[in-house]
Design a protein around this motif. Structure first.
Motif, PDB file in Angstrom:
ATOM      1  N   MET A   1       0.831  -1.193   0.000  1.00 18.32           N
ATOM      2  CA  MET A   1       0.000   0.000   0.000  1.00 18.32           C
ATOM      3  C   MET A   1       0.872   1.251   0.000  1.00 18.32           C
ATOM      4  O   MET A   1       2.003   1.224   0.476  1.00 18.32           O
ATOM      5  N   LYS A   2       0.320   2.343  -0.539  1.00 21.84           N
ATOM      6  CA  LYS A   2       1.038   3.610  -0.620  1.00 21.84           C
ATOM      7  C   LYS A   2       0.348   4.675   0.234  1.00 21.84           C
ATOM      8  O   LYS A   2      -0.817   4.529   0.607  1.00 21.84           O
ATOM      9  N   ALA A   3       1.093   5.740   0.505  1.00 22.92           N
ATOM     10  CA  ALA A   3       0.545   6.828   1.309  1.00 22.92           C
ATOM     11  C   ALA A   3       1.054   8.168   0.822  1.00 22.92           C
ATOM     12  O   ALA A   3       2.214   8.290   0.405  1.00 22.92           O
ATOM     13  N   PHE A   4       0.180   9.161   0.864  1.00 23.76           N
ATOM     14  CA  PHE A   4       0.573  10.562   0.742  1.00 23.76           C
ATOM     15  C   PHE A   4       0.803  11.084   2.149  1.00 23.76           C
ATOM     16  O   PHE A   4      -0.048  10.896   3.030  1.00 23.76           O
ATOM     17  N   LEU A   5       1.919  11.754   2.373  1.00 21.93           N
ATOM     18  CA  LEU A   5       2.175  12.406   3.649  1.00 21.93           C
ATOM     19  C   LEU A   5       2.384  13.891   3.364  1.00 21.93           C
ATOM     20  O   LEU A   5       3.409  14.298   2.812  1.00 21.93           O
ATOM     21  N   LEU A   6       1.400  14.687   3.700  1.00 21.17           N
ATOM     22  CA  LEU A   6       1.393  16.106   3.340  1.00 21.17           C
ATOM     23  C   LEU A   6       2.202  16.889   4.363  1.00 21.17           C
ATOM     24  O   LEU A   6       1.852  16.951   5.537  1.00 21.17           O
ATOM     25  N   ALA A   7       3.292  17.516   3.892  1.00 19.55           N
ATOM     26  CA  ALA A   7       4.281  18.051   4.825  1.00 19.55           C
ATOM     27  C   ALA A   7       4.886  19.380   4.383  1.00 19.55           C
ATOM     28  O   ALA A   7       5.935  19.773   4.880  1.00 19.55           O
ATOM     29  N   ALA A   8       4.224  20.091   3.461  1.00 16.92           N
ATOM     30  CA  ALA A   8       4.877  21.242   2.829  1.00 16.92           C
ATOM     31  C   ALA A   8       4.579  22.584   3.489  1.00 16.92           C
ATOM     32  O   ALA A   8       5.063  23.608   3.050  1.00 16.92           O
ATOM     33  N   ASN A  45       3.185  -1.966   7.114  1.00 23.04           N
ATOM     34  CA  ASN A  45       3.504  -2.436   5.762  1.00 23.04           C
ATOM     35  C   ASN A  45       3.070  -1.462   4.665  1.00 23.04           C
ATOM     36  O   ASN A  45       2.641  -1.875   3.582  1.00 23.04           O
ATOM     37  N   ILE A  46       3.193  -0.169   4.950  1.00 22.28           N
ATOM     38  CA  ILE A  46       3.031   0.839   3.901  1.00 22.28           C
ATOM     39  C   ILE A  46       4.383   0.956   3.209  1.00 22.28           C
ATOM     40  O   ILE A  46       5.377   1.318   3.835  1.00 22.28           O
ATOM     41  N   GLN A  47       4.438   0.637   1.925  1.00 22.88           N
ATOM     42  CA  GLN A  47       5.728   0.437   1.278  1.00 22.88           C
ATOM     43  C   GLN A  47       6.273   1.653   0.535  1.00 22.88           C
ATOM     44  O   GLN A  47       7.481   1.775   0.356  1.00 22.88           O
ATOM     45  N   GLU A  48       5.384   2.543   0.093  1.00 23.76           N
ATOM     46  CA  GLU A  48       5.836   3.742  -0.620  1.00 23.76           C
ATOM     47  C   GLU A  48       5.091   4.960  -0.104  1.00 23.76           C
ATOM     48  O   GLU A  48       3.869   4.916   0.084  1.00 23.76           O
ATOM     49  N   VAL A  49       5.837   6.027   0.107  1.00 29.71           N
ATOM     50  CA  VAL A  49       5.261   7.258   0.650  1.00 29.71           C
ATOM     51  C   VAL A  49       5.697   8.433  -0.215  1.00 29.71           C
ATOM     52  O   VAL A  49       6.882   8.576  -0.556  1.00 29.71           O
ATOM     53  N   ASN A  65      16.729  11.436   1.282  1.00 33.41           N
ATOM     54  CA  ASN A  65      17.871  10.760   0.651  1.00 33.41           C
ATOM     55  C   ASN A  65      18.574   9.823   1.624  1.00 33.41           C
ATOM     56  O   ASN A  65      18.932   8.686   1.277  1.00 33.41           O
ATOM     57  N   LYS A  66      18.742  10.272   2.844  1.00 26.97           N
ATOM     58  CA  LYS A  66      19.382   9.437   3.867  1.00 26.97           C
ATOM     59  C   LYS A  66      18.520   8.221   4.175  1.00 26.97           C
ATOM     60  O   LYS A  66      19.029   7.094   4.276  1.00 26.97           O
ATOM     61  N   HIS A  67      17.221   8.460   4.293  1.00 26.90           N
ATOM     62  CA  HIS A  67      16.318   7.352   4.602  1.00 26.90           C
ATOM     63  C   HIS A  67      16.321   6.301   3.495  1.00 26.90           C
ATOM     64  O   HIS A  67      16.366   5.102   3.767  1.00 26.90           O
ATOM     65  N   ASN A  68      16.261   6.752   2.253  1.00 24.86           N
ATOM     66  CA  ASN A  68      16.179   5.804   1.134  1.00 24.86           C
ATOM     67  C   ASN A  68      17.443   4.972   0.967  1.00 24.86           C
ATOM     68  O   ASN A  68      17.428   3.955   0.277  1.00 24.86           O
ATOM     69  N   LYS A  69      18.522   5.383   1.607  1.00 30.32           N
ATOM     70  CA  LYS A  69      19.760   4.597   1.589  1.00 30.32           C
ATOM     71  C   LYS A  69      19.817   3.613   2.756  1.00 30.32           C
ATOM     72  O   LYS A  69      20.751   2.797   2.840  1.00 30.32           O
ATOM     73  N   SER A  70      18.815   3.689   3.637  1.00 29.17           N
ATOM     74  CA  SER A  70      18.786   2.809   4.804  1.00 29.17           C
ATOM     75  C   SER A  70      18.132   1.478   4.438  1.00 29.17           C
ATOM     76  O   SER A  70      17.708   1.259   3.298  1.00 29.17           O
ATOM     77  N   ILE A  71      18.004   0.605   5.423  1.00 32.65           N
ATOM     78  CA  ILE A  71      17.427  -0.721   5.167  1.00 32.65           C
ATOM     79  C   ILE A  71      15.912  -0.738   5.349  1.00 32.65           C
ATOM     80  O   ILE A  71      15.289  -1.789   5.304  1.00 32.65           O
ATOM     81  N   SER A  72      15.336   0.409   5.553  1.00 30.94           N
ATOM     82  CA  SER A  72      13.890   0.484   5.760  1.00 30.94           C
ATOM     83  C   SER A  72      13.125  -0.080   4.560  1.00 30.94           C
ATOM     84  O   SER A  72      13.530   0.077   3.406  1.00 30.94           O
ATOM     85  N   LYS A  73      11.998  -0.725   4.849  1.00 27.24           N
ATOM     86  CA  LYS A  73      11.143  -1.247   3.785  1.00 27.24           C
ATOM     87  C   LYS A  73      10.292  -0.160   3.144  1.00 27.24           C
ATOM     88  O   LYS A  73       9.668  -0.388   2.110  1.00 27.24           O
ATOM     89  N   VAL A  74      10.264   1.007   3.766  1.00 27.50           N
ATOM     90  CA  VAL A  74       9.471   2.122   3.258  1.00 27.50           C
ATOM     91  C   VAL A  74      10.347   2.994   2.360  1.00 27.50           C
ATOM     92  O   VAL A  74      11.399   3.478   2.784  1.00 27.50           O
ATOM     93  N   LYS A  75       9.917   3.196   1.124  1.00 28.41           N
ATOM     94  CA  LYS A  75      10.634   4.063   0.210  1.00 28.41           C
ATOM     95  C   LYS A  75       9.868   5.385   0.068  1.00 28.41           C
ATOM     96  O   LYS A  75       8.636   5.399  -0.027  1.00 28.41           O
ATOM     97  N   ILE A  76      10.614   6.482   0.062  1.00 26.84           N
ATOM     98  CA  ILE A  76      10.005   7.811   0.038  1.00 26.84           C
ATOM     99  C   ILE A  76      10.299   8.508  -1.284  1.00 26.84           C
ATOM    100  O   ILE A  76      11.426   8.484  -1.776  1.00 26.84           O
TER     101      ILE A  76
END
Length: 232
Positions: A1-8, A45-49, A65-76
């Motif tokens: 599943m995917k999620a929008f996270l509104l943060a702007a 188990n939200i896999q893409e944000v 960028n730092k997060h996406n280089k980690s081992i997390s299953k969630v990609k941003i």
């Protein structure tokens, strides 16, 4: 599943904290707010944000960028907005992000929460509706988007900051929805989800009462409250 996270957003009510730090990265008990959100998504188990950015985008981009280089299953994925599109506008502009998804989440990053997303998604599937709105009990209903629900949890009225609120059930800024939502988002700029979309879904959406911790940390009083109460 995917999620929008509104943060702007600018986080004006959190100044001076947000003079140099975007609201979504203010620290809560030693961790950026975004980190708590990503941990919640990972748990369920939200896999893409998709995170939208505008004000002070560089530190958010560095976090991503730092997060996406980690081992997390969630990609941003970042979506930068030179001009703020509004919450509805961001979702409409990224329709392709959720192509083929049976359902997806829309969440406001202002909130600090440990909501049980599995239970909320299950409720949404049982109701088979266009949208499920997370709700919480507020003691300031005139300052919130207020939903009135029937015995089946159908939202039969939704009003932003009503003068005569019919309930104290407030919009939590957490939704489960599907691609049918795009039929209700107008092509206007900016487009606000609460004002321009949700009123069209009255009698078509359901309310899910969140029992877990949820707090809008968008002002300094609540920010301090979160530091004292939050247990992760």
């Amino acid at each position: 599943m995917k999620a929008f996270l509104l943060a702007a957003g600018y986080g004006t009510r959190l100044r001076p904290l947000t003079n140099t730090t975007p609201k979504c990265l203010v620290p809560i008990c030693g961790k950026p707010l975004l980190t708590w959100w990503i941990q919640l998504f990972e748990k369920y188990n939200i896999q893409e944000v998709l995170i939208n950015t505008h004000y002070l985008p560089t530190p958010v981009r560095e976090f991503i960028n730092k997060h996406n280089k980690s081992i997390s299953k969630v990609k941003i994925k970042e979506f930068y907005e030179p001009l703020l599109l509004g919450s509805g506008g961001t979702i409409l502009a990224n329709k392709n992000f959720v192509d083929g998804e049976k359902e997806f989440l829309i969440c406001y990053a202002d909130n600090l929460t440990n909501v049980n997303l599995e239970n909320m998604i299950s409720f949404h599937r049982q109701k088979k509706s266009i949208l499920t709105m997370g709700l919480f009990h507020t003691n300031k209903p005139k300052e919130c988007g207020i939903a009135a629900i029937d015995n089946n949890k159908l939202i039969y009225e939704f009003i932003e900051k009503p003068q005569n609120p019919k309930s104290n059930l407030a919009n939590a800024g957490i939704y489960v929805t599907n691609n049918e939502i795009f039929n209700y988002i107008p092509h206007i700029h900016p487009c606000d989800f609460g004002k321009d979309v949700l009123p069209k879904l009255v009698n078509k959406m359901y309310g899910y009462e969140i029992k877990e911790y949820l707090l809008d940390i968008g002002n300094l009083d609540n920010y301090q409250k979160a530091q004292e109460e939050w247990q992760g």
